[in-house]
Design an enzyme around this catalytic site. Structure first.
Site, PDB file in Angstrom:
ATOM      1  N   HIS A 148       0.853  -1.187   0.000  1.00 29.96           N
ATOM      2  CA  HIS A 148       0.000   0.000   0.000  1.00 29.96           C
ATOM      3  C   HIS A 148       0.891   1.240   0.000  1.00 29.96           C
ATOM      4  CE1 HIS A 148       1.074  -0.454   4.233  1.00 29.96           C
ATOM      5  NE2 HIS A 148       0.945   0.863   4.295  1.00 29.96           N
TER       6      HIS A 148
ATOM      7  N   HIS B 146       5.466   5.995  -1.176  1.00 32.01           N
ATOM      8  CA  HIS B 146       6.273   4.824  -1.492  1.00 32.01           C
ATOM      9  C   HIS B 146       5.510   3.572  -1.060  1.00 32.01           C
ATOM     10  CE1 HIS B 146       7.119   5.541   2.751  1.00 32.01           C
ATOM     11  NE2 HIS B 146       7.351   4.235   2.839  1.00 32.01           N
TER      12      HIS B 146
END
Length: 196
Positions: A37, A120
């Site tokens: 995620h 990220h």
């Protein structure tokens, strides 16, 4: 109470591309594919009333879906790396969504997030990886990228206190509306036909 955070989900095909980066780094604890995620805002441990207020406010967000892709990889912790991640292409819409979530959290009374937002996907946590091994791992995979994909929603995830990396549970889903076309219809640009 579980720890809460808002996030963008990674579609299956992009997650499969990320999974190909697993391995080849001694001392790495790889994140399970289903737990990939992009964290938008870490909220932490809050009481039930605060959690309900967060959900109510997040549910009012009215933003368009947007596109981005995953590209490049890197690590956090320059002298003693502690995690490896895949980067995210620049997306003004993602930064705007994250900024709105941050403002909501602060209005509710949560302290500002001390870290600058750097989107990220964490691939692995590093415990005993040597710096040379991390540098070699990154050098061999620097041209990583996925196809562009759309973020149709963001989610509120929870995690139980653990060493990090999941499992995560989706507590709430917040849809983003379909992006409206900003281009002018080509028929409007055509000169009117003369009736003469």
């Amino acid at each position: 109470m579980p720890r809460l955070f808002t996030a963008l989900e990674i579609p299956r095909n992009a997650a499969m591309s990320l999974s190909l980066l697993r391995g080849g780094l001694p001392g790495a604890r790889w994140i399970d594919v289903e737990n990939y995620h992009i964290t938008l805002r870490f909220i932490g441990d809050v009481d039930g009333r605060t959690a309900d207020e967060i959900v109510e406010r997040l549910d009012r967000i009215d933003r368009p879906e947007f596109q981005f892709r995953l590209e490049g990889i890197g690590s956090f912790g320059s002298k003693k790396p502690h995690s490896v991640w895949a980067g995210v292409s620049q997306s003004p819409e993602m930064y705007a969504l994250q900024g709105e979530i941050e403002r909501i959290c602060q209005r509710i009374g949560l302290p500002p997030d001390p870290r600058k937002f750097m989107p990220h996907v964490t691939l692995a946590r590093l415990k005993s990886s040597r710096l040379d091994d991390v540098v070699q791992y990154l050098a061999g995979r620097g041209n990583f990228h996925t196809a562009t994909f759309t973020a149709p929603r963001f989610v509120l995830l929870s995690s139980r206190e653990s060493v990090g990396g999941g499992p995560y549970l989706t507590e709430e889903v917040f849809p983003l509306h379909e992006a409206r076309s900003t281009s002018v219809s080509s028929s409007l640009l055509q000169p009117a036909k003369s009736l003469v």
